[in-house]
Design a protein around this motif. Sequence first.
Motif, mmCIF file in Angstrom:
data_model
loop_
_atom_site.group_PDB
_atom_site.id
_atom_site.type_symbol
_atom_site.label_atom_id
_atom_site.label_comp_id
_atom_site.label_asym_id
_atom_site.label_seq_id
_atom_site.Cartn_x
_atom_site.Cartn_y
_atom_site.Cartn_z
ATOM 1 N N VAL A 61 -57.010 -52.832 81.777
ATOM 2 C CA VAL A 61 -58.061 -53.174 80.818
ATOM 3 C C VAL A 61 -59.433 -52.894 81.428
ATOM 4 C CG1 VAL A 61 -59.131 -55.069 79.534
ATOM 5 C CG2 VAL A 61 -56.640 -54.835 79.565
ATOM 6 N N TRP A 62 -59.621 -53.248 82.686
ATOM 7 C CA TRP A 62 -60.900 -53.022 83.371
ATOM 8 C C TRP A 62 -61.252 -51.533 83.412
ATOM 9 C CZ3 TRP A 62 -61.328 -51.308 88.767
ATOM 10 C CH2 TRP A 62 -62.627 -51.408 89.288
ATOM 11 N N THR A 63 -60.308 -50.709 83.805
ATOM 12 C CA THR A 63 -60.581 -49.273 83.864
ATOM 13 C C THR A 63 -60.765 -48.690 82.467
ATOM 14 O OG1 THR A 63 -58.226 -48.745 83.999
ATOM 15 C CG2 THR A 63 -59.432 -48.893 86.073
ATOM 16 N N GLY A 64 -60.021 -49.228 81.489
ATOM 17 C CA GLY A 64 -60.178 -48.748 80.114
ATOM 18 C C GLY A 64 -61.566 -49.024 79.575
ATOM 19 N N ILE A 65 -62.050 -50.238 79.804
ATOM 20 C CA ILE A 65 -63.401 -50.584 79.358
ATOM 21 C C ILE A 65 -64.426 -49.719 80.087
ATOM 22 C CG2 ILE A 65 -65.184 -52.373 79.331
ATOM 23 C CD1 ILE A 65 -62.891 -54.427 78.996
ATOM 24 N N GLY A 66 -64.268 -49.584 81.390
ATOM 25 C CA GLY A 66 -65.216 -48.800 82.175
ATOM 26 C C GLY A 66 -65.235 -47.333 81.779
ATOM 27 N N ALA A 67 -64.058 -46.737 81.618
ATOM 28 C CA ALA A 67 -63.982 -45.316 81.269
ATOM 29 C C ALA A 67 -64.486 -45.058 79.854
ATOM 30 C CB ALA A 67 -62.545 -44.820 81.414
ATOM 31 N N SER A 68 -64.043 -45.870 78.911
ATOM 32 C CA SER A 68 -64.481 -45.694 77.525
ATOM 33 C C SER A 68 -65.967 -45.972 77.390
ATOM 34 C CB SER A 68 -63.717 -46.644 76.594
ATOM 35 O OG SER A 68 -62.351 -46.351 76.621
ATOM 36 N N GLY A 69 -66.404 -47.052 78.017
ATOM 37 C CA GLY A 69 -67.820 -47.395 77.959
ATOM 38 C C GLY A 69 -68.690 -46.341 78.605
ATOM 39 N N GLY A 70 -68.234 -45.806 79.726
ATOM 40 C CA GLY A 70 -68.982 -44.738 80.381
ATOM 41 C C GLY A 70 -69.102 -43.505 79.498
ATOM 42 N N ALA A 71 -68.020 -43.158 78.821
ATOM 43 C CA ALA A 71 -68.053 -42.001 77.915
ATOM 44 C C ALA A 71 -68.990 -42.254 76.737
ATOM 45 C CB ALA A 71 -66.642 -41.694 77.417
ATOM 46 N N TYR A 78 -77.107 -39.504 77.343
ATOM 47 C CA TYR A 78 -77.184 -38.220 78.022
ATOM 48 C C TYR A 78 -76.739 -37.040 77.175
ATOM 49 C CZ TYR A 78 -78.052 -41.214 81.991
ATOM 50 O OH TYR A 78 -78.595 -42.153 82.835
ATOM 51 N N GLY A 79 -76.605 -37.240 75.874
ATOM 52 C CA GLY A 79 -76.320 -36.132 74.970
ATOM 53 C C GLY A 79 -74.961 -35.479 75.162
ATOM 54 N N GLU A 80 -73.994 -36.220 75.694
ATOM 55 C CA GLU A 80 -72.662 -35.651 75.866
ATOM 56 C C GLU A 80 -71.992 -35.454 74.506
ATOM 57 O OE1 GLU A 80 -70.481 -38.058 78.655
ATOM 58 O OE2 GLU A 80 -71.951 -37.724 80.245
ATOM 59 N N SER A 81 -71.005 -34.602 74.473
ATOM 60 C CA SER A 81 -70.315 -34.237 73.233
ATOM 61 C C SER A 81 -69.819 -35.466 72.467
ATOM 62 C CB SER A 81 -69.121 -33.340 73.564
ATOM 63 O OG SER A 81 -68.323 -33.151 72.424
#
Length: 105
Positions: A61-71, A78-81
């Motif tokens: 859950v921690w990595t999921g929140i971090g990865a999704s939130g970062g994206a 930062y104008g990412e896709s």
Amino acid sequence: MNWTFLILAGIFEMVGVLMINKLHQDKNIKAFMMMAGGFGLSFIFLSLAMKTLPMGTAYAVWTGIGASGGAILGMIFYGESKNVMRILCIALVLGSAVGLKLVSG
């Protein structure tokens, strides 16, 4: 309270990731301190959550929140896709985190 700690850990993970990008742009002590603080608080809250939650569930859950939130923050700041498939994949990661919460009690 354990799930609250885990969500806070994920949010501070997002702050740390956001500050990595900021540090690459500005290379100043403020960005470095915010990055270190974000990751430090993330680990503290993850540790508190893992006192009662299973390690595998907490980490996923921690990595999921971090990865999704970062994206998501990358898209916002930062104008990412923002294409549909990318958003669908983020939704799948978040949905999996919710599913783990539901089956973990």
